[in-house]
Structures are given as C-alpha cells and as structure tokens.
Design an enzyme around this catalytic site. Sequence first.
Site, short mmCIF file in Angstrom:
data_model
loop_
_atom_site.label_atom_id
_atom_site.label_comp_id
_atom_site.label_asym_id
_atom_site.label_seq_id
_atom_site.Cartn_x
_atom_site.Cartn_y
_atom_site.Cartn_z
CD GLU A 1 -2.90 -1.32 2.22
OE1 GLU A 1 -4.12 -1.16 2.07
OE2 GLU A 1 -2.37 -1.64 3.30
CD GLU B 1 -3.16 -6.11 4.09
OE1 GLU B 1 -2.58 -5.02 4.11
OE2 GLU B 1 -3.14 -6.89 3.10
#
Length: 242
Positions: free
Chosen positions: A96, A116
């Site tokens: 990210e 995640e």
Amino acid sequence: MAILTINRPKSRNAVNGAVARGIADALDTLDARPDISAYVLTGAGGTFCAGMDLKGFLTGDLPVVEGRGFGGITEAPPKKPLVAAIEGYALAGGFELALSCDVIVASSEAKFGLPEPRRGLVAAAGGIMRLPRRIPYHVAMEIALTGDHYPAARLYELGLVNRITEPGAALEGALELARKIAANAPLALAATKRIVIESQDWSREEMFARQSAIVNPVFGSKDAMEGAAAFAEKRAPRWKGE
C-alpha cells in the site's frame, strides 16, 4: 531530490507509529523545500516493507498519522513526485505504501502481495481501492482475495511496476528515474501530479475549468519564463520554484 529510508531491517521494515510519524514529518519538511523536486522511498536491509508491525498493533502502537493515514502517507501522499525503490518484500501495508507512490522501480526478485485476510484483517490503507484502478479488475481481485505473493515481473507485465532492475539495484534505478523527473520545473511537476490524480473524479463539463485553476499560476510563474528563455538561449534552465 531526497531519499526516505524505512530503517527497521530486523523487522523487515514493518511500520510502527514512530516510522509513520517520521515519514509524515519528513514529507512535510521536504514538500516545503523549493530545492527538492522529487523523492525516493525505500527500505533498509534488502527489503522494502512487510507492512504493519503486528506486535505493535497488539499493544496499541498504531502505524497511522491522523490526516495522513498508514505510514504517514497513504491518505495524503506528498505534493511532489515520489518514486518507490523496492527490493525483497512489499507486502500488506508495504504494498500500500508502494501504491501511494507515483512510480515504482523493483528488483527482479521483489515480491508483492496483500495478505491481510490471512491475518483476519483488510487492506484498508488504500490497497483494495487503488489496485483495481491500476490493473485489470479480476487480477486485482485475485491479489486481494488470495493473499498470495506476486513477482515483480508479473506486475511489470500489468503496468503497475515501471522498471525492473537486477537484484540489489532498485535504489539505483529509482534514483536514475527520480533525477530525470527532478530535472524538470518543480511547479510544473507538482501541478502535473495533482491534475493526474484529481482529474479522475472530474466530469467532462468541469475538467478544463478545474485544470485551468491549477495550471494558470504555473504559466504565469518565473520558472515558465525561465524555461522559455533557456530554450531560446540553448542552455539548461535554472529553476527556482517561483
């Protein structure tokens, strides 16, 4: 030009609160400097970033800066161009962070992923919003839902990675690209980046009016006059960011 290095190699440069605040503070300082036109973001010790420091997460040490997001950057990237130099892993929040950059240079051995869901979490630092805008929908879904690691070569094929380097040469490649960017006029660079990002949400009816509000000050700047003069005089321009 400046280099920002995440320096927690023993933790694969996992981001904790201190790292997030450090990145935010550095970018605030550098954005205000007229002599800096572009940045490179990298990691120490042969890897980019393994994401959020999960041990810190358990103790309440969140890697988020209010108004700036994860890593002090994902919700409010800098005004100036930012190049990612990626060796090793760019996983979870690390991926990210890379997606928050404007250009990505990666080693041929680099790996990307959004794991995640494997930890009961969601890639909420922009990953699952930015990724489908950068690569085909179904590929973005595969990356987001499987949590698997993907090689730099695959993301280069998809247009997400700009350049592939030999192992250990990502920073050198990123600096080469950043120097090319930084050779241009700083006001023009900042305006160009802003338009590319913000225009995605502009309607056809408003887009030229909104662009004009950003570019008109650039066309009236001292740097615009300097660029024209340098061209006429066949010399390199001397930018002042004014």
